[in-house]
Design a protein around this motif. Structure first.
Motif, PDB file in Angstrom:
ATOM      1  N   ARG A   1       0.811  -1.202   0.000  1.00 58.37           N
ATOM      2  CA  ARG A   1       0.000   0.000   0.000  1.00 58.37           C
ATOM      3  C   ARG A   1       0.853   1.264   0.000  1.00 58.37           C
ATOM      4  NH1 ARG A   1      -4.089   1.345   3.416  1.00 58.37           N
ATOM      5  NH2 ARG A   1      -5.567   1.624   1.714  1.00 58.37           N
TER       6      ARG A   1
ATOM      7  N   GLU B   1      -2.732   8.635  -4.132  1.00 57.27           N
ATOM      8  CA  GLU B   1      -3.570   7.596  -3.514  1.00 57.27           C
ATOM      9  C   GLU B   1      -3.121   7.240  -2.116  1.00 57.27           C
ATOM     10  OE1 GLU B   1      -6.287   6.387  -4.719  1.00 57.27           O
ATOM     11  OE2 GLU B   1      -6.066   7.629  -6.507  1.00 57.27           O
TER      12      GLU B   1
ATOM     13  N   CYS C   1      -3.468   7.585   0.896  1.00 58.94           N
ATOM     14  CA  CYS C   1      -4.460   8.139   1.817  1.00 58.94           C
ATOM     15  C   CYS C   1      -4.412   7.332   3.098  1.00 58.94           C
ATOM     16  CB  CYS C   1      -5.840   8.079   1.165  1.00 58.94           C
ATOM     17  SG  CYS C   1      -7.147   8.685   2.257  1.00 58.94           S
ATOM     18  N   CYS C   2      -4.439   8.035   4.247  1.00 63.77           N
ATOM     19  CA  CYS C   2      -4.462   7.343   5.566  1.00 63.77           C
ATOM     20  C   CYS C   2      -5.895   6.993   5.886  1.00 63.77           C
ATOM     21  CB  CYS C   2      -3.858   8.261   6.624  1.00 63.77           C
ATOM     22  SG  CYS C   2      -3.675   7.419   8.215  1.00 63.77           S
ATOM     23  N   ASP C   3      -6.300   5.964   5.220  1.00 63.45           N
ATOM     24  CA  ASP C   3      -7.680   5.524   5.381  1.00 63.45           C
ATOM     25  C   ASP C   3      -7.777   4.561   6.566  1.00 63.45           C
ATOM     26  OD1 ASP C   3      -6.223   3.442   4.377  1.00 63.45           O
ATOM     27  OD2 ASP C   3      -7.387   3.210   2.535  1.00 63.45           O
ATOM     28  N   PRO C   4      -8.964   4.176   6.938  1.00 65.37           N
ATOM     29  CA  PRO C   4      -9.109   3.220   8.055  1.00 65.37           C
ATOM     30  C   PRO C   4      -8.329   1.926   7.833  1.00 65.37           C
ATOM     31  CG  PRO C   4     -11.196   4.245   7.567  1.00 65.37           C
ATOM     32  CD  PRO C   4     -10.286   4.682   6.482  1.00 65.37           C
TER      33      PRO C   4
ATOM     34  N   GLN D   1      -5.534   1.656   6.288  1.00 70.08           N
ATOM     35  CA  GLN D   1      -4.126   1.906   6.596  1.00 70.08           C
ATOM     36  C   GLN D   1      -3.935   2.004   8.106  1.00 70.08           C
ATOM     37  OE1 GLN D   1      -1.799   1.971   4.324  1.00 70.08           O
ATOM     38  NE2 GLN D   1      -0.049   2.708   5.523  1.00 70.08           N
ATOM     39  N   THR D   2      -4.846   2.703   8.769  1.00 71.43           N
ATOM     40  CA  THR D   2      -4.731   2.814  10.236  1.00 71.43           C
ATOM     41  C   THR D   2      -4.810   1.444  10.915  1.00 71.43           C
ATOM     42  OG1 THR D   2      -5.749   5.009  10.107  1.00 71.43           O
ATOM     43  CG2 THR D   2      -5.728   3.922  12.262  1.00 71.43           C
TER      44      THR D   2
END
Length: 432
Positions: free
Chosen positions: A350, A357, A359-362, A364-365
């Protein structure tokens, strides 16, 4: 005148004859008593006118007749005196024979008593010898048990059994020493008794010879054929004779000596009997104490061995469970590691997204949180694995220690119950 002369000569002859007879009667066997020479000449030799003197023949005849009478009287008195003396001597010999017989009876009684006492001492010495011989086997077994128990190795500690075995050795050695001493005393007393017995036998032998001689003298006839004149006892032999009191004192001394040895022998027998009884009691008491110590120690060993076996039985399942946990931890660490590798691979993948792209999305978290948790979990699992391995090593050491101690207890049990028990099985205190 001639008649008057003859009458005067007869009167003178009668006076002279009475004088001569009186002299002969008083001094018949005394050659030095002679009649005066002149009277003898007047009475025996007288010639008057060449005619023979008839007075001389009459005096000689009267002297001869008187001498024959004196000889008959002398023979009668001598025969009577001889018979009286022989009868008196026979009575004295008979009394002497009875005295000797009485003394012989006393001596025989003392001899019989000392012989019986000596025989009893010999029997007692045999018993003491048997008791001394019987003490050797218990001592050998005791020393053997001491040596066997010294093979226990570095863990050897002096316990109650060791102390009782040492006491037992001291008691048996003391008993053997006392028995040896009393055996020596009995041997010496037997020698003294036999010495007294020999003295009594010699005294009896001499008494028998003296009694035989006195009986022979008492029964000897007055006119026995072939009786020879015995040699005259010299003054040297006369000086060797003992008085009746000395003769009696000799036998009394011999009997007193025998009586003293008999009393000493009786005292020694009482002492030996008491010693045999005391040694039997001491040995029996100590053997029982040692046997009780062995029995108690065997029970303690069995109890300790049983407890160790119980602990070992509990340790083995725990060790097996610990090993299973360790394997489970290893599997868990492996699985966690795989999950961590997957998460890290996902994070790497990722992170290669285009910049727009990233993005620190859920997702990734969550992925970052998952990686942190997996790392922390792996670390905890690894620590748990290390602790599990340490626990396993402790359990293994405990297992080995218990197994070793169980084997030692088994060896001790075999030593005390089987080896020492078999040796001591036939050991008993015997009364002799």
């Amino acid at each position: 005148m001639m008649g008057q002369g003859v009458s005067c000569r007869k009167d003178e002859g009668f006076v002279l004859m009475r004088h001569v007879i009186g002299c002969h009667s008083n001094r018949m066997f005394q050659p030095e008593a002679n009649i005066a020479r002149h009277r003898w000449t007047m009475a025996s030799v007288s010639h008057r006118g060449g005619k023979p003197n008839f007075l001389e023949a009459e005096v000689i005849r009267n002297q001869s007749a008187f001498f024959r009478a004196e000889c008959k009287r002398l023979i009668s008195e001598t025969s009577k005196r001889c018979r009286d003396m022989q009868n008196d001597q026979t009575q004295k010999l008979d009394r002497r024979v009875k005295e000797v017989q009485f003394m012989k009876t006393e001596l025989e009684l003392k001899l019989e008593e000392i012989v019986v006492e000596t025989d009893e001492l010999i029997l007692l010495q045999t018993r003491v010898a048997k008791a001394l011989e019987a003490s050797r086997e218990p001592l050998r077994v005791t020393l053997l048990c001491v040596e066997e128990r010294r093979k226990r190795g570095p863990e050897m500690l002096q316990d109650e059994v060791d102390r009782e075995l040492l006491n037992e050795r001291e008691v048996i050695e003391g008993v053997a020493s006392a028995l040896r001493r009393v055996s020596e005393q009995i041997s010496e007393q037997i020698r003294l008794n036999r010495s007294a017995k020999y003295t009594l036998e010699q005294d009896l032998k001499e008494k028998s010879e003296a009694q035989h001689a006195d009986l022979s003298c008492s029964m000897m006839p007055s006119h026995a054929p072939k009786l020879q004149q015995p040699p005259i006892i010299g003054t040297a032999q006369q000086s060797l004779l003992v008085s009746p009191k000395q003769w009696e004192s000799i036998s009394h001394v011999n009997m007193a000596r025998a009586e003293q040895q008999k009393a000493n022998s009786a005292s020694l027998r009482a002492l030996a009997e008491a010693l045999l009884e005391q040694t039997f009691t001491d040995m029996q008491k100590q053997l029982q104490a040692t046997a009780a110590a062995f029995q108690l120690h065997v029970q303690e060993i069995k109890s300790a061995k049983s407890q160790m076996e119980d602990q070992l039985a509990e340790i083995l399942p725990e060790l097996s469970s610990q090993r299973k946990i360790r394997d489970d931890l290893s599997v868990a660490i492996k699985e966690t590691g795989q999950a961590l590798a997957k998460a890290q691979a996902q994070l790497t993948s990722r992170n290669q997204r285009p910049s727009k792209e990233l993005c620190c999305d859920p997702a990734q978290t969550h992925l970052l949180s998952e990686i942190q948790w997996l790392k922390a979990s792996t670390s905890r699992l690894q620590k748990a694995l290390v602790q599990s391995e340490e626990k396993e090593r402790v359990l293994v050491r405990c297992q080995l220690e218990l197994q070793h101690r169980i084997r030692c207890k088994a060896d001790y049990l075999y030593m005390d119950e089987v080896v020492c028990g078999q040796h001591r099985e036939a050991v008993t205190a015997c009364r002799y």
